[in-house]
Write a protein that holds these residues in place. Structure first.
Motif: not given
Length: 898
Positions: A636-646, A660-678
Motif C-alpha cells: 500500500d502507499p505506506i509501503g506495508s505488504k498486503v497478502p495476495c488474497d486481499q 479499496g486503497v490502491e496498491l502497487r504491484q511488485i515482482v519478487a521471490k516468494m517470501s513470508k515477509t512479502l506475504k506472497n507465498v503460494v
RNA sequence: GCCCGGGUGGCGGAAUGGCAGACGCAACGGACUUAAAAUCCGUUUUCCCGGUUACGGGAAGUGCGGGUUCGACCCCCGCCCCGGGCACCA
C-alpha cells in the motif's frame, strides 16, 4: 465395485492412485538389471524448512517426474530418489530459543515436506529416502572426510593418492617423526590452520567467502554485521584440483553459462613470476604478472599490506606511515578494500627494486589493491597498460610510460595512450622495448610474440618462470555450530591431531542443554563435557574432540552416491551398484547452486575417483537449471505488504479488497515477509495435483523465470475436465468410446502428430509445448462422438507422465486392471504424419498474395506452375518481369518480380 | 567495468531462415438455463481506406538503427533496456 463417479474429482482419484503406487511399490528401482538400460534422474534435494513447500519447489520435481515416467514406459530402469538436506541453521536457532532438540524440529519438517511432495504424485522410490542428519548417513560423510584427510595430491600425476604413499624427502625424514608428521599434514587435502574468516555476529558463525554477499551481508541471515576474524579452522585443498575441475567441464552436458561461471570461479590465468632484485642488495621481490611483456613499462612496484617483506622495505623515513597504513588495512574487510569506485590508497615504502630488463630503479609502494592471497602478493605496476595501475599512478603522480602503440582506429585515443594520458590493455605493437645492455629487443612485435619472447628470456636468465595461477581458494570447511556433522577428529594434548578409525564411526552429536554458541567463536559443542574429553585407553594420553562441525555443503556433496545403496551398513555404497547407476544422467535444480554445490561435489567426486571408490570422474553428466518461479506482491502507499488474497484487480490496477486503497504491484521471490507465498496444499485442495503439475509445466520453458498466477491453474483444470469428458460419459461409463468408432484421415494424422510432438518434447524437456499439443488433440477429438478406443488409449498414455493420477484412472475405466506406469510408450507412423493435401502460400516479392491447396508431394516445378497460373498471383505480377521463382515443397512459393 | 541470459498482442508464451502470435489466460459477444455456475460457439496486434451494418480491402508490425538474403523474431554489425553472475585475482 463402488459406483463410478461421473465427474472429474481429483480429490478422490489422486489419493487413490498415490496409495496404489505406494502399496504396489510401483516405482521401486530394480537394482543392477543388466536387461534394461539404467537412467539416474536426480533432483537437488531440499532443505526442509519450517515453512513447508511453496509452489517453486515442485517445478523441477515435476519436470523430472514427467521425464522418469516417460522413460520407464520406454523401457529404462529408472533411479529417481528424494531425500533431505536437513542440517542447517534454522533448526538450531529454534533450539536456542526454545530448547527443542534440532532433531525433533527436523523430523517434523521432513514429515511435512514428505507429505506435501507425496501429495503431488511424484514417482520417487521412497525406500531410498535419505536424510543427511541421520547418523547412518553422516557416518559416511565423516568417512569421506577421513578419506580427504588421508589423501595428498600428486601434482605430477594430477591425482589424489593415499597419504601413506607420500614420498618423504630425506632431509625431512632426518629431522625425525614430528617433522615427518608436519610434512604429511602440510599435504593432506583436509588441514587444520589459522584462517582469516568472515564472522557473522548475528548468527555467531563463520561463513565462507562466498556466503558473504557483495553488499557485505551474510546471505543466510541478511545481517550486515559481518567482520574478519582469525580462527583455527578446517580447510580443504580444493585449489589442487583446479586444473582437473576446469578440464572436466569440457565434456559435460551442462548449460554453457553454468560452465562459464565455474570457469570464472576457478579463474585460471597464465603468466610469469619475475624476480626484481632490491636496490639495496638485500634480496629479491618476486611478482606475478600475466603481462611479463610489459616489463619495460613498469614504473613502480606494489606489495600487499600483509606481504612478509613490508616491514623490511619500509625505511626509517617512511616507517611510521607504512606501519599506520598496514594497521588500517588490517582492520578493513576485503569488502571495504574493494568498494566500488573508491579511490585507491597506498604509501611509498622508501625502497626501490631494479627492473631486470633495463636496470632501472623503481619505487616500491604498499597498497591494498594488491591482495596477499593471490599470486605472490606483489606486483610490478605498468600503468600505461593496466587500468588499476593507471588509476593508482594518476592518483599518486607516478610516471606512466607507454610501451605499446595501440591497434586502434581511434586516432585521438591512440595519441592519448602514447602520451601516457590513457590506458591500453589490448594488443598492439611494442615501442621503447629494447635495451642495449641486456640485448632484449621486441619493438615491433605483437602481444602474443612479446609474451613468448620475454618468458623465454626470463627463464634463460633464471629471473622468472612461466606460472599458472587460480583464483580458487582453500575451502573453509568448518562452522562453529551444533547442528552439523561432527568432525571425527581428536586434538591431543601433545599437539597431534588424529582422525577416528572407520570402525568408530559415526561419531554422534551429543545431547546438549544449551545450544548457544560462544561469543568468541566457540561451538556449542564446547559445553559437551563427557563427549568432549577423551583419554587414549592404550597410552592414557588426553585429548579433546574437534568442536566445530561441518558446513551444510558436506552432506549434499555426496548424497547422489548414497541413493544408490541407501541402507548399506558396511560401506557408503556397494561398488557394483555404483558402477551400474553412475553417473547421474540428468540433474535438475536451481541455478543458485551453479558454483558452490556443484563445484564442491565435483571435487569430492574426483577425490573418491582417484581413491578408487567411484567409477566415474564426473558425477553429473547432464545438468538442467529450472528457472525461478516468482510471484507478485502488493504494497500500500505506506509501503506495508498486503497478502495476495486481499488484493483485487480492476482495469489493470490493484486495490485492497476491504479498504479499496490502491496498491502497487511488485515482482519478487516468494517470501513470508512479502506475504506472497503460494502453498501447493491450497492449489491441490482446489484443483488437484494434476492441474498444479500441468500449470507449472505450462507456464513457459522450464529454464525461464516465471510469474505465478493462480488463475492460470484454472485453465489447466478446465483442460483436464475436457479430457475427462472426452472419455467418461455422463453416466460414469466410457460408453462414447468404441473400438470400431471411425477415425478420419485428418484425425489419424493428428493422433500421430501428437505422439511425435509429445515424445520429442518430453525428451527435450519442453513440457509447455507438449501440453499445447495435447490440448489441440482434445479440442479436435472432444468434438465428435463416438470416439475411437485406440485413439483414446493412446492419448491417455501420452498424458500419463504429465497428469498421472487422471491418466491411471482413465486407463482403469477403459478396462485395464494394471497400472499404466510400465505400458509401452506409443509410437507413430511417419507415413501418417503427412497430409495428402497441404496449403501453401504464394508470395510475390515476399508478400503473401494467394493460398493454394496442393498435393503434399508436389515438386518444385509443379508448385511453380500451379502458382503462376493462380489468378491472384497473375494479377499481382501483371505487367512485371519475373526475375526468379523460389518454390519450397510443402511450404511456399515466392515469385520475385521487377 | 567484464561474462552469461533475455526483450514477440491486454497477459504467459509459440514459431530458430519460409503464412508471426500455436496453445492457454483475461476481456467482450452469443448459445444453453427461470437464473446463476459449469459447458459450448465466436471475437480480440496496430493503423489506414470503403461501407449504415454485416463485412471487404490495404499497409505496418517481434526493443532501436543498419546489413546479409528471393525471404529475417531467427543470421551478422552497432546501440538501448531488463535479469543473473563476477568484480582491484595483476
Amino acid at each position: 465395485m463402488s459406483e463410478k463417479a461421473a465427474n472429474y474429482d481429483p480429490a478422490a482419484i489422486e489419493p487413490k492412485w498415490q496409495s496404489f503406487w505406494q502399496e504396489h511399490k510401483t516405482f521401486s528401482s530394480a537394482d543392477p538389471d543388466p536387461a534394461r538400460t539404467k537412467l539416474y534422474v536426480l533432483d537437488m534435494f531440499p532443505y526442509p524448512s519450517g515453512a513447508g513447500l511453496h509452489v517453486g519447489h515442485p517445478e523441477g520435481y515435476t519436470a523430472t517426474d514427467i521425464y522418469c515416467r516417460f522413460k520407464r514406459m520406454r523401457g529404462f530402469n529408472v533411479l529417481h530418489p528424494m531425500g533431505w538436506d536437513a542440517f542447517g541453521l534454522p533448526a538450531e536457532q529454534y533450539a536456542i530459543q526454545t530448547g527443542t532438540h534440532p532433531a525433533i524440529t527436523t523430523r517434523k519438517n521432513c514429515d511435512t515436506f514428505r507429505r506435501q511432495i507425496q501429495s503431488l504424485g511424484f514417482s520417487y522410490d521412497w525406500d531410498r529416502e535419505v536424510n543427511t542428519t541421520d547418523p547412518d548417513y553422516y557416518r559416511w560423510t565423516q568417512w569421506i572426510f577421513v578419506q580427504l584427510y588421508n589423501t595428498w595430491f600428486d601434482a605430477e600425476r594430477q591425482r589424489g593418492r593415499p597419504i601413506a604413499e607420500l614420498p618423504i624427502p630425506p632431509d625431512v625424514a632426518a629431522r625425525g617423526p614430528v617433522a615427518v608428521r608436519e610434512y604429511r599434514d602440510s599435504r593432506r587435502l583436509a588441514y587444520y590452520a589459522d584462517a582469516q574468516v568472515w564472522w557473522c555476529r548475528q548468527c555467531r558463525i563463520v561463513c565462507a567467502n562466498e556466503e558473504v554477499l557483495n553488499d557485505g551481508s551474510h546471505e543466510k541471515c541478511g545481517s550486515k554485521d559481518v567482520e574478519r576474524r582469525s580462527l583455527k579452522q578446517w580447510l580443504l585443498r580444493i585449489p589442487l584440483y583446479a586444473e582437473r575441475l576446469l578440464k572436466g567441464l569440457d565434456n559435460l552436458d551442462w548449460p554453457e553459462g553454468i560452465k562459464e561461471m565455474q570457469r570464472n570461479w576457478i579463474g585460471r590465468s597464465t603468466g610469469a613470476e619475475v624476480d626484481f632484485s632490491l636496490a639495496d642488495g638485500s634480496g629479491v621481490l618476486r611478482v606475478y604478472t600475466t603481462r611479463p611483456d610489459t616489463l619495460f613499462g613498469a614504473t613502480y612496484m606494489v606489495v600487499a599490506p600483509e606481504h612478509p617483506l613490508v616491514s623490511r622495505l619500509a625505511d626509517a623515513e617512511h616507517r611510521a606511515a607504512v606501519v599506520e597504513y598496514v594497521r588500517q588495512a588490517s582492520r578493513k574487510s576485503d569488502l571495504d578494500r574493494t568498494e566500488l569506485a573508491k579511490d585507491k590508497t597506498g604509501v611509498f615504502t622508501g625502497s626501490y627494486a631494479i627492473n631486470p630488463v633495463n636496470g632501472q630503479r623503481v619505487p616500491i609502494w604498499v597498497a591494498d589493491y594488491v591482495l596477499m592471497g593471490y599470486g605472490t602478493g606483489a606486483i610490478m605496476a605498468v600503468p600505461a597498460h593496466d587500468t588499476r595501475d593507471f588509476e593508482f599512478a594518476q592518483q599518486f603522480g607516478l610516471p606512466i610510460i607507454c610501451i605499446m602503440e595501440p591497434d586502434s582506429a581511434d586516432a585521438d585515443l591512440k595519441a592519448r595512450v602514447l602520451a601516457g594520458e590513457a590506458c591500453w590493455t589490448e594488443d598492439g605493437c611494442y615501442i621503447r622495448s629494447a635495451n642495449t645492455e641486456t640485448g632484449l629487443d621486441f619493438n615491433g612485435l605483437n602481444k602474443q610474440d612479446g609474451i613468448a619472447r620475454i618468458t623465454a628470456w626470463l627463464e634463460g636468465k633464471g629471473l622468472g618462470t612461466a606460472t599458472v595461477n587460480y583464483k580458487l581458494r582453500g575451502w573453509l570447511f568448518s562452522r562453529q555450530r551444533y547442528w552439523g556433522e561432527p568432525f571425527p577428529v581428536i586434538h591431543w594434548e601433545d599437539g597431534e591431531i588424529s582422525v577416528l578409525d572407520e570402525k568408530e564411526l559415526p561419531l554422534r552429536l551429543p545431547a546438549l542443554e544449551n545450544y548457544q554458541p560462544g561469543e568468541a567463536g566457540q561451538s556449542p559443542l564446547c559445553n559437551a563435557g563427557d563427549w568432549l574429553n577423551v583419554v587414549d585407553p592404550k597410552t592414557g594420553r588426553r585429548g579433546r574432540r574437534e568442536t566445530n562441525t561441518m558446513p551444510q555443503w558436506a552432506g549434499s556433496c555426496w548424497y547422489y552416491l548414497r541413493f544408490i545403496d541407501p541402507r548399506n551398513s558396511d560401506a557408503p555404497w556397494n561398488t557394483a551398484k555404483e558402477k551400474y547407476w553412475m553417473p547421474v544422467d540428468l540433474y535438475v535444480g536451481g541455478a543458485e547452486h551453479a558454483v558452490l554445490h556443484l563445484l564442491y561435489s565435483r571435487f569430492w567426486h574426483k577425490v573418491l575417483y582417484d581413491l578408487g571408490h567411484v567409477s566415474t570422474d564426473e558425477p553429473f553428466r547432464k545438468l538442467f537449471n529450472q528457472g525461478m518461479i516468482l510471484a507478485y506482491a502488493y504494497e500500500d502507499p505506506i509501503g506495508s505488504k498486503v497478502p495476495c488474497d486481499q488484493v483485487e484487480e480492476r482495469d489493470g490496477r490493484f486495490f485492497q479488497k476491504e479498504t479499496g486503497v490502491e496498491l502497487r504491484q511488485i515482482v519478487a521471490k516468494m517470501s513470508k515477509t512479502l506475504k506472497n507465498v503460494v502453498n501447493p496444499d491450497d492449489v491441490v485442495r482446489e484443483y488437484g495435483a494434476d492441474s498444479l503439475r500441468l500449470y507449472e509445466m505450462f507456464m513457459g520453458p522450464l529454464d525461464a523465470v516465471k510469474y505465478w498466477k493462480t488463475g492460470g491453474v484454472e485453465g489447466l483444470y478446465r483442460f483436464l475436465n475436457r479430457v475427462w469428458r472426452m472419455i467418461v460419459s455422463k453416466d460414469g461409463e466410457t460408453s462414447s468410446v468404441l473400438p470400431d468408432a471411425p477415425v478420419s484421415r485428418e484425425q489419424e494424422r493428428l493422433l500421430h502428430a501428437t505422439i511425435k510432438k509429445v515424445t520429442d518434447d518430453i525428451e527435450g524437456l519442453a513440457f509447455n509445448t507438449a501440453i499445447s499439443q495435447l490440448m489441440i488433440f482434445v479440442n479436435e477429438f472432444g468434438r465428435a462422438e463416438p470416439r475411437n478406443r485406440r485413439a483414446m488409449e493412446t492419448f491417455v498414455l501420452l498424458l500419463s507422465p504429465l497428469a498421472p493420477h487422471l491418466a491411471e484412472e482413465l486407463w482403469q475405466r477403459l478396462g485395464h486392471p494394471d497400472s499404466l506406469a510400465y505400458e509401452s510408450w506409443p509410437t507413430y507412423d511417419p507415413a501418417l504424419l503427412v497430409a495428402d493435401q497441404v496449403e501453401i502460400v504464394v508470395q510475390v516479392c515476399g508478400k503473401v498474395r494467394a493460398r493454394m491447396s496442393v498435393p503434399a508431394d508436389a515438386t518444385e516445378a509443379q508448385l511453380r506452375d500451379v502458382a503462376l497460373k493462380n489468378e491472384q498471383v497473375a494479377e499481382a505480377i501483371a505487367g512485371k518481369t519475373i526475375v526468379k521463382v523460389i518454390a519450397v515443397p510443402g511450404r511456399l512459393v515466392n515469385v520475385v518480380v521487377r
